[in-house]
Design an enzyme around this catalytic site. Structure first.
Site, PDB file in Angstrom:
ATOM      1  N   ASP A  11       0.877  -1.157   0.000  1.00 56.14           N
ATOM      2  CA  ASP A  11       0.000   0.000   0.000  1.00 56.14           C
ATOM      3  C   ASP A  11       0.922   1.217   0.000  1.00 56.14           C
ATOM      4  O   ASP A  11       2.128   1.086   0.234  1.00 56.14           O
ATOM      5  CB  ASP A  11      -0.885  -0.025   1.248  1.00 56.14           C
ATOM      6  CG  ASP A  11      -1.752   1.206   1.373  1.00 56.14           C
ATOM      7  OD1 ASP A  11      -2.343   1.627   0.370  1.00 56.14           O
ATOM      8  OD2 ASP A  11      -1.826   1.757   2.491  1.00 56.14           O
ATOM      9  N   ASP A  13      -0.089   4.972   1.223  1.00 56.40           N
ATOM     10  CA  ASP A  13      -0.281   5.897   2.346  1.00 56.40           C
ATOM     11  C   ASP A  13      -0.135   5.187   3.680  1.00 56.40           C
ATOM     12  O   ASP A  13      -0.788   4.173   3.937  1.00 56.40           O
ATOM     13  CB  ASP A  13      -1.658   6.551   2.257  1.00 56.40           C
ATOM     14  CG  ASP A  13      -1.758   7.499   1.078  1.00 56.40           C
ATOM     15  OD1 ASP A  13      -0.855   8.330   0.929  1.00 56.40           O
ATOM     16  OD2 ASP A  13      -2.729   7.406   0.312  1.00 56.40           O
ATOM     17  N   SER A 110      -2.451   1.026  -4.447  1.00 55.72           N
ATOM     18  CA  SER A 110      -3.021   2.083  -3.610  1.00 55.72           C
ATOM     19  C   SER A 110      -4.463   2.364  -4.001  1.00 55.72           C
ATOM     20  O   SER A 110      -4.798   2.382  -5.186  1.00 55.72           O
ATOM     21  CB  SER A 110      -2.193   3.361  -3.762  1.00 55.72           C
ATOM     22  OG  SER A 110      -2.822   4.450  -3.106  1.00 55.72           O
ATOM     23  N   LYS A 116      -2.646  11.389  -7.216  1.00 63.19           N
ATOM     24  CA  LYS A 116      -2.097  11.474  -5.856  1.00 63.19           C
ATOM     25  C   LYS A 116      -0.923  10.522  -5.687  1.00 63.19           C
ATOM     26  O   LYS A 116       0.087  10.871  -5.056  1.00 63.19           O
ATOM     27  CB  LYS A 116      -3.176  11.160  -4.824  1.00 63.19           C
ATOM     28  CG  LYS A 116      -2.691  11.269  -3.386  1.00 63.19           C
ATOM     29  CD  LYS A 116      -3.768  10.813  -2.424  1.00 63.19           C
ATOM     30  CE  LYS A 116      -3.242  10.808  -0.997  1.00 63.19           C
ATOM     31  NZ  LYS A 116      -4.171  10.122  -0.077  1.00 63.19           N
TER      32      LYS A 116
END
Length: 217
Positions: A11, A13, A110, A116
């Site tokens: 992942d 974040d 993600s 982002k």
């Protein structure tokens, strides 16, 4: 020694970079234009579920119907404040490089949109080339905690679920990994060990620097 895993799926974040403070602040500012007075704690239930739920869940909590314009405006603010609010993990790129050089197949999966993801990788100086596969929330219909993104990641790197271990910091992400039939390592950046274990995490590490040791490197 025979390795249990062949693929490591990250992942982003809370694992490779902590952008939650930045995206939360950006969403607070963007939603304020619609009269929503959001606070940081409003976003906690939606961490790891992708920006449509992260922003939309809070908008709906405050009685406002979500539109994708809210996300676009959030990203505009995000681009302006990322340098001030993002938290970088100094050893993230080195850890991924070490794992990749040891022969593991690496992937990034993600729930965030590609805009982002790419901004975060640039901010953290993590080359996208460190990952054999890079998936974002735009690549699947159903976001975490649904398993779709991890199932797709496993297929893209050509491994069975039992050959993959997912590195996650969020409850939604751990649930997604386990629903995909994969092992899950919980990183203690957003939730407690007890909470991640309750969600299904098989192992716990304090931060990304503990991952090479977990993998026996």
């Amino acid at each position: 020694m025979t390795r249990r895993f062949k693929g490591v799926i990250f992942d982003m974040d809370g694992v490779l970079v902590d952008s939650e403070p930045a995206i939360a602040e950006a969403a607070i500012r963007a939603l304020a234009k619609y009269g929503v007075k959001a606070v940081r704690s409003d976003f906690t239930p939606f961490v790891g579920a992708g920006e449509d739920r992260f922003i939309g869940g809070v908008a709906e909590k405050h009685g406002l119907a979500y539109t994708t314009n809210m996300k676009a405006e959030t990203y505009d603010v995000y681009d302006e404040i990322i340098g001030e609010y993002i938290r970088l993990y100094d050893n993230a790129a080195d850890c991924v490089a070490k794992i990749k050089s040891a022969g593991y197949i690496t992937a990034l999966a993600s729930a965030a949109d590609r805009r982002k993801v790419e901004a975060n990788l640039r901010a953290a100086c993590i080359p996208a080339e460190l990952f054999e596969v890079l998936l974002t929330g735009e690549d699947v219909k159903n976001k975490k905690p649904d398993p779709d993104i991890y199932i797709l990641a496993g297929k893209r790197i050509g491994l069975s679920p039992s050959e993959c271990v997912v590195i996650e910091d969020a409850v939604n992400g751990v649930k997604a990994a386990k629903a995909a039939g994969m092992a899950a390592v919980g990183v203690l950046s957003a939730f407690s060990a007890e909470t991640l274990i309750e969600a299904g995490a098989d192992y716990i590490i304090k931060d990304i620097s503990g991952l090479p040791e977990f993998l026996g490197l």
